[in-house]
Design a protein around this motif. Structure first.
Motif, PDB file in Angstrom:
ATOM      1  N   ASP A 164       0.831  -1.208   0.000  1.00 33.30           N
ATOM      2  CA  ASP A 164       0.000   0.000   0.000  1.00 33.30           C
ATOM      3  C   ASP A 164       0.864   1.255   0.000  1.00 33.30           C
ATOM      4  O   ASP A 164       0.586   2.216  -0.718  1.00 33.30           O
ATOM      5  CB  ASP A 164      -0.935   0.027   1.210  1.00 33.30           C
ATOM      6  N   THR A 165       1.910   1.245   0.811  1.00 32.76           N
ATOM      7  CA  THR A 165       2.789   2.411   0.906  1.00 32.76           C
ATOM      8  C   THR A 165       3.515   2.657  -0.414  1.00 32.76           C
ATOM      9  O   THR A 165       3.604   3.802  -0.881  1.00 32.76           O
ATOM     10  CB  THR A 165       3.799   2.223   2.055  1.00 32.76           C
ATOM     11  N   ASP A 223       2.536   1.689  -3.435  1.00 30.43           N
ATOM     12  CA  ASP A 223       1.544   2.138  -4.414  1.00 30.43           C
ATOM     13  C   ASP A 223       1.184   3.606  -4.206  1.00 30.43           C
ATOM     14  O   ASP A 223       1.051   4.362  -5.173  1.00 30.43           O
ATOM     15  CB  ASP A 223       0.288   1.271  -4.355  1.00 30.43           C
ATOM     16  N   GLN A 227      -0.043   7.529   5.344  1.00 36.09           N
ATOM     17  CA  GLN A 227       0.363   6.123   5.415  1.00 36.09           C
ATOM     18  C   GLN A 227       1.692   5.987   6.145  1.00 36.09           C
ATOM     19  O   GLN A 227       1.855   5.121   6.990  1.00 36.09           O
ATOM     20  CB  GLN A 227       0.459   5.537   4.005  1.00 36.09           C
TER      21      GLN A 227
END
Length: 94
Positions: free
Chosen positions: A32-33, A35, A48
């Motif tokens: 996630d980070t 992306d 994030q």
């Protein structure tokens, strides 16, 4: 930024992902980070990073790197990086 820059980002991501045994909590958060770093909003990326580290030096560096990324990577560079990351993520080694 050139495609070489995108490749550098991919290598960094690969080192982070392959650098050790990932548990079920680490890998999704790391993905996630990464992306968000490549294609997310500046604010979403910083939020994030803040979830995992509140050190002011880390946050300042994250802010600077994200700004540089947003200024230098073209939309095509970002798409190329995300495509390559998806291949890495789908690998049995990841």
């Amino acid at each position: 930024m050139t495609r070489a820059g995108a490749l550098l980002l991919l290598c960094t991501a690969l080192l982070l992902i392959a650098g050790g045994k990932c548990d079920d909590d680490l890998c999704p958060a790391l993905r996630d980070t990464i992306d968000l770093f490549i294609s997310g909003s500046h604010e979403a990326y910083i939020k994030q990073v803040e979830k995992y580290n509140q050190n002011s030096d880390v946050l300042e560096t994250a802010n600077t790197l994200k700004s540089c990324n947003d200024e230098k990577l073209t939309p095509q560079d970002k798409q190329d990086a995300l495509s390559a990351l998806n291949k890495i993520y789908s690998s049995s080694l990841c």
